[in-house]
Design a protein around this motif. Structure first.
Motif, PDB file in Angstrom:
ATOM      1  N   SER A  95      -1.544  46.172  66.305  1.00 15.39           N
ATOM      2  CA  SER A  95      -0.215  45.694  66.603  1.00 15.39           C
ATOM      3  C   SER A  95      -0.093  46.056  68.104  1.00 15.39           C
ATOM      4  CB  SER A  95       0.884  46.276  65.639  1.00 15.39           C
ATOM      5  OG  SER A  95       0.859  47.765  65.893  1.00 15.39           O
ATOM      6  N   TYR A 129       3.635  56.301  57.932  1.00 13.85           N
ATOM      7  CA  TYR A 129       2.138  56.354  57.392  1.00 13.85           C
ATOM      8  C   TYR A 129       2.060  57.885  57.096  1.00 13.85           C
ATOM      9  CZ  TYR A 129      -2.875  55.719  57.332  1.00 13.85           C
ATOM     10  OH  TYR A 129      -4.203  55.592  56.698  1.00 13.85           O
ATOM     11  N   PHE A 179      28.750  42.611  75.339  1.00 15.20           N
ATOM     12  CA  PHE A 179      29.495  42.651  73.944  1.00 15.20           C
ATOM     13  C   PHE A 179      30.728  42.891  74.050  1.00 15.20           C
ATOM     14  CE2 PHE A 179      25.297  43.309  72.496  1.00 15.20           C
ATOM     15  CZ  PHE A 179      24.937  42.200  71.758  1.00 15.20           C
ATOM     16  N   LEU A 191      -4.929  48.936  54.818  1.00 16.24           N
ATOM     17  CA  LEU A 191      -4.486  47.606  55.707  1.00 16.24           C
ATOM     18  C   LEU A 191      -3.476  47.905  56.491  1.00 16.24           C
ATOM     19  CD1 LEU A 191      -4.153  45.136  52.833  1.00 16.24           C
ATOM     20  CD2 LEU A 191      -5.737  44.845  54.520  1.00 16.24           C
ATOM     21  N   THR A 192      -2.610  49.170  56.283  1.00 19.07           N
ATOM     22  CA  THR A 192      -1.476  49.310  57.344  1.00 19.07           C
ATOM     23  C   THR A 192      -2.251  50.070  58.655  1.00 19.07           C
ATOM     24  OG1 THR A 192       0.090  49.439  55.616  1.00 19.07           O
ATOM     25  CG2 THR A 192       0.549  50.727  57.485  1.00 19.07           C
ATOM     26  N   LYS A 193      -3.117  50.907  58.234  1.00 18.23           N
ATOM     27  CA  LYS A 193      -3.872  51.740  59.521  1.00 18.23           C
ATOM     28  C   LYS A 193      -4.540  50.467  60.472  1.00 18.23           C
ATOM     29  CE  LYS A 193      -6.584  55.152  58.261  1.00 18.23           C
ATOM     30  NZ  LYS A 193      -7.642  55.753  57.855  1.00 18.23           N
ATOM     31  N   ARG A 201      -0.299  42.372  47.946  1.00 16.59           N
ATOM     32  CA  ARG A 201      -0.435  43.825  48.226  1.00 16.59           C
ATOM     33  C   ARG A 201       0.695  44.749  47.373  1.00 16.59           C
ATOM     34  NH1 ARG A 201      -0.475  44.481  54.483  1.00 16.59           N
ATOM     35  NH2 ARG A 201      -0.422  46.699  54.019  1.00 16.59           N
ATOM     36  N   LEU A 217      -3.769  49.982  44.692  1.00 16.60           N
ATOM     37  CA  LEU A 217      -2.819  49.404  45.584  1.00 16.60           C
ATOM     38  C   LEU A 217      -2.427  50.270  46.706  1.00 16.60           C
ATOM     39  CD1 LEU A 217      -0.376  47.193  43.464  1.00 16.60           C
ATOM     40  CD2 LEU A 217      -2.029  46.317  45.350  1.00 16.60           C
ATOM     41  N   ARG A 218      -2.108  51.687  46.367  1.00 13.13           N
ATOM     42  CA  ARG A 218      -1.893  52.552  47.255  1.00 13.13           C
ATOM     43  C   ARG A 218      -2.771  52.684  48.470  1.00 13.13           C
ATOM     44  NH1 ARG A 218      -2.288  57.935  48.310  1.00 13.13           N
ATOM     45  NH2 ARG A 218      -0.723  58.863  49.577  1.00 13.13           N
ATOM     46  N   PHE A 228       6.630  54.344  41.736  1.00 12.01           N
ATOM     47  CA  PHE A 228       6.115  54.197  42.971  1.00 12.01           C
ATOM     48  C   PHE A 228       7.055  53.436  43.791  1.00 12.01           C
ATOM     49  CE2 PHE A 228       3.012  52.483  46.065  1.00 12.01           C
ATOM     50  CZ  PHE A 228       2.120  53.578  45.753  1.00 12.01           C
ATOM     51  N   THR A 253      31.139  39.455  66.252  1.00 13.29           N
ATOM     52  CA  THR A 253      32.430  39.034  66.860  1.00 13.29           C
ATOM     53  C   THR A 253      33.395  38.911  65.767  1.00 13.29           C
ATOM     54  OG1 THR A 253      31.881  36.949  66.805  1.00 13.29           O
ATOM     55  CG2 THR A 253      31.294  37.904  68.873  1.00 13.29           C
ATOM     56  N   LEU A 276      32.069  39.271  74.376  1.00 15.76           N
ATOM     57  CA  LEU A 276      32.010  38.504  72.922  1.00 15.76           C
ATOM     58  C   LEU A 276      32.964  38.770  72.259  1.00 15.76           C
ATOM     59  CD1 LEU A 276      28.205  38.222  72.538  1.00 15.76           C
ATOM     60  CD2 LEU A 276      29.772  36.446  73.077  1.00 15.76           C
ATOM     61  N   LYS A 277      33.434  40.217  72.130  1.00 17.53           N
ATOM     62  CA  LYS A 277      34.452  40.772  71.157  1.00 17.53           C
ATOM     63  C   LYS A 277      35.685  40.550  71.747  1.00 17.53           C
ATOM     64  CE  LYS A 277      32.535  44.280  68.193  1.00 17.53           C
ATOM     65  NZ  LYS A 277      32.339  45.676  68.051  1.00 17.53           N
ATOM     66  N   SER A 310      -3.701  47.355  60.702  1.00 16.24           N
ATOM     67  CA  SER A 310      -2.495  46.556  61.057  1.00 16.24           C
ATOM     68  C   SER A 310      -1.827  47.269  62.450  1.00 16.24           C
ATOM     69  CB  SER A 310      -1.625  45.703  60.497  1.00 16.24           C
ATOM     70  OG  SER A 310      -1.065  46.506  59.180  1.00 16.24           O
ATOM     71  N   LEU A 311      -1.643  48.718  62.189  1.00 19.75           N
ATOM     72  CA  LEU A 311      -1.034  49.314  63.278  1.00 19.75           C
ATOM     73  C   LEU A 311      -1.870  49.117  64.574  1.00 19.75           C
ATOM     74  CD1 LEU A 311       0.184  52.838  61.424  1.00 19.75           C
ATOM     75  CD2 LEU A 311       1.706  50.909  62.571  1.00 19.75           C
ATOM     76  N   LYS A 347      -5.448  50.659  49.091  1.00 21.58           N
ATOM     77  CA  LYS A 347      -5.508  49.331  49.855  1.00 21.58           C
ATOM     78  C   LYS A 347      -4.289  49.325  50.845  1.00 21.58           C
ATOM     79  CE  LYS A 347      -5.099  44.370  49.000  1.00 21.58           C
ATOM     80  NZ  LYS A 347      -4.541  43.579  47.866  1.00 21.58           N
ATOM     81  N   ASN A 348      -3.174  49.749  50.380  1.00 21.09           N
ATOM     82  CA  ASN A 348      -2.127  49.436  51.474  1.00 21.09           C
ATOM     83  C   ASN A 348      -2.202  50.454  52.715  1.00 21.09           C
ATOM     84  OD1 ASN A 348      -0.404  47.437  50.598  1.00 21.09           O
ATOM     85  ND2 ASN A 348       0.264  48.590  49.072  1.00 21.09           N
ATOM     86  N   LEU A 349      -2.452  51.627  52.443  1.00 21.92           N
ATOM     87  CA  LEU A 349      -2.714  52.793  53.407  1.00 21.92           C
ATOM     88  C   LEU A 349      -3.801  51.922  54.446  1.00 21.92           C
ATOM     89  CD1 LEU A 349      -2.750  55.908  51.533  1.00 21.92           C
ATOM     90  CD2 LEU A 349      -1.143  55.301  53.473  1.00 21.92           C
ATOM     91  N   ALA A 367       3.637  53.896  49.535  1.00 26.57           N
ATOM     92  CA  ALA A 367       2.591  53.312  50.272  1.00 26.57           C
ATOM     93  C   ALA A 367       3.135  52.327  51.348  1.00 26.57           C
ATOM     94  CB  ALA A 367       1.808  52.188  49.458  1.00 26.57           C
ATOM     95  N   PRO A 368       2.510  52.485  52.697  1.00 29.31           N
ATOM     96  CA  PRO A 368       3.279  51.799  53.678  1.00 29.31           C
ATOM     97  C   PRO A 368       2.943  50.208  53.686  1.00 29.31           C
ATOM     98  CG  PRO A 368       1.423  52.996  54.493  1.00 29.31           C
ATOM     99  CD  PRO A 368       1.470  53.008  53.027  1.00 29.31           C
ATOM    100  N   LEU A 392       3.298  47.199  56.566  1.00 22.84           N
ATOM    101  CA  LEU A 392       3.515  46.719  57.959  1.00 22.84           C
ATOM    102  C   LEU A 392       3.610  45.103  57.944  1.00 22.84           C
ATOM    103  CD1 LEU A 392       4.279  47.054  60.992  1.00 22.84           C
ATOM    104  CD2 LEU A 392       1.863  46.882  61.610  1.00 22.84           C
TER     105      LEU A 392
END
Lengths: 223, 211
Positions: free
Chosen positions: B18, A112, B162, B10-12, A137, B3-4, A97, A182, B165-166, B14-15, B6-8, A122-123, A125
């Motif tokens: 956001s 996603y 940059f 929750l991610t949906k 999670r 868990l998979r 997994f 740097t 800086l460099k 939070s997307l 659940k994560n899908l 599994a994603p 964020l």
């Protein structure tokens, strides 16, 4: 020419003309997520481009050990669109997994869709530097893969070691430019290695140039 | 639930959470820039094509006047004879170009309204284009409010920064804020840039933290 197994578990190679392609067995036959080339030889394989993936680059540069095996649980920090993560998911197969974590909403949107179709991904964020927020999670993992362009890359890895099983492997890709633009990369890599050695065993390291500029891939193992 | 899944799930969520409306500012300024480049390319192409028929008219610098002249069908001394369908084809293109120009104006008005709602003070101090570009370069209104004014001053001049800086080359004095009328018109541009950046910084902080 037919597909040959490499010394790394789940990674294959084939000669196409004068070019050698890296391949993994496609877990979702018929489906290509990043317009990668699908190679047929009894079974279906996906081409793994070392220019887009640091782990593939390390394989091309003949790193000693990768630690990725079939059935492994993986925590992937900095999965972005899921390119490398999808190949890791090919290697660990159905029994393994991959928890793919990234904190930029825009790339997680693409991630996603990949995770939706691949049953072993599994994603998440979330911010890798705040593990307490995603603790509930995920589960304990065999391997942590980290590819994040942050200043405190090593410290972030240390915070996530709590999820690693004893003697688990770590694939850490360090981008010198994001630690300090740097300073000389060689010096920075040395400092990173010293920091890693305080908590881990460093099994191998490979400079990824010319495939990736100022990057070093460290393979570590928990003590 | 495993868990998979659940994560899908929750991610949906939070997307969705956001999303902030300043993303629309960034995307709209991209559209406006893209339309500008389309218009420039098409105008250049039409000048070339119409130039065979009316060379002196196609040298007209004002784009609006140039497009109008296409519909007048006035041949030059230097120009060659065009058939009816040749002219009609150019006119069709000119007509569509006018539509694209109107579309760009509409997008700009939408952008301005968006910024009136999200960052009125920034709009007032920096204007639509510079303000939107600054949000774009910073990534979000939140980040623009958090960075110091010295960073705002050189946003858009990252290469020069940059390099400085460099290699120790000279530091850039301004980034996208150079387009601000009180900098490009000023005698001492570096000083003006520093002051405008300071004012913009205050304005953004007011906008973001008063929401």
């Amino acid at each position: 020419m037919s597909v040959q197994a490499t010394k790394y578990s789940g990674i294959f190679e084939v000669w196409k003309g004068s070019k050698k392609l890296l391949l993994t067995k496609n877990l979702t036959p018929g489906r290509s997520f990043f317009r990668e080339y699908l190679f047929q030889d009894n079974e279906e394989y996906r081409e793994w481009d070392p220019k887009r993936s640091k782990i593939a680059a390390a394989v091309v540069k003949k790193i000693n050990i990768l630690g990725l095996r079939e059935g492994d649980k993986v925590l992937y920090l900095g999965a972005a669109h899921g390119y490398t993560a999808s190949f890791v998911s090919d290697i660990v197969k159905e029994k393994g997994f991959v928890y793919c974590l990234d904190f930029a909403p825009r790339v997680v949107r693409d991630l996603y869709f990949v995770c939706e179709e691949r049953k072993n991904m599994a994603p998440l964020l979330a911010d890798a530097s705040k593990p307490e927020l995603y603790k509930s999670r995920i589960e304990m993992v065999d391997i942590i893969v980290q590819d994040i362009a942050q200043k405190l890359q090593v410290e972030i890895l240390f915070k996530n070691l709590q999820f690693l099983k004893p003697r688990g492997y770590i694939l850490l890709s360090v981008k010198a430019r994001s630690i300090d633009v740097t300073r000389k990369p060689a010096q920075l890599f040395k400092e990173v290695e010293e920091k890693l050695l305080t908590k881990l065993k460093v099994l191998d390291k490979k400079d990824l140039s010319p495939l990736e500029k100022d990057h070093m891939l460290f393979v570590c193992q928990g003590k | 639930m495993d868990l998979r899944e659940k994560n899908l799930e929750l991610t949906k969520q939070s997307l969705k959470d956001s999303f902030t409306r300043d993303i629309l500012v960034i995307q709209t300024i991209h559209s406006v820039d893209e339309l500008s480049s389309i218009i420039n390319k098409l105008v250049a192409n039409m000048r070339e094509r119409y130039g065979y028929f009316a060379p002196s008219l196609s040298r007209e610098e004002d784009v609006q006047k140039f497009i109008e002249s296409i519909f007048k069908e006035k041949q030059d001394d230097l120009g060659v004879v065009f058939r009816k369908e040749d002219l009609e084809s150019i006119q069709e293109l000119a007509h569509e170009l006018n539509n694209v120009r109107a579309l760009q104006k509409k997008q700009e008005i939408y952008l301005e309204n968006l910024m009136k709602e999200l960052c009125p003070k920034l709009l007032e101090t920096a204007g639509t284009h510079i303000g939107a570009r600054l949000i774009d370069l910073a990534g979000s209104l939140k980040h623009l409010a958090e960075i110091p004014s010295s960073t705002i001053q050189v946003l858009g001049a990252e290469r020069a920064l940059f390099r400085h800086l460099k290699t120790g080359a000279k530091a850039p004095k301004f980034g996208v804020i150079f387009a601000h009328s009180s900098i490009s018109g000023a005698e001492e541009k570096g000083k003006a840039a520093r002051r405008i950046a300071g004012k913009i910084s205050i304005a953004v902080k007011q906008d973001y933290f008063s929401q």
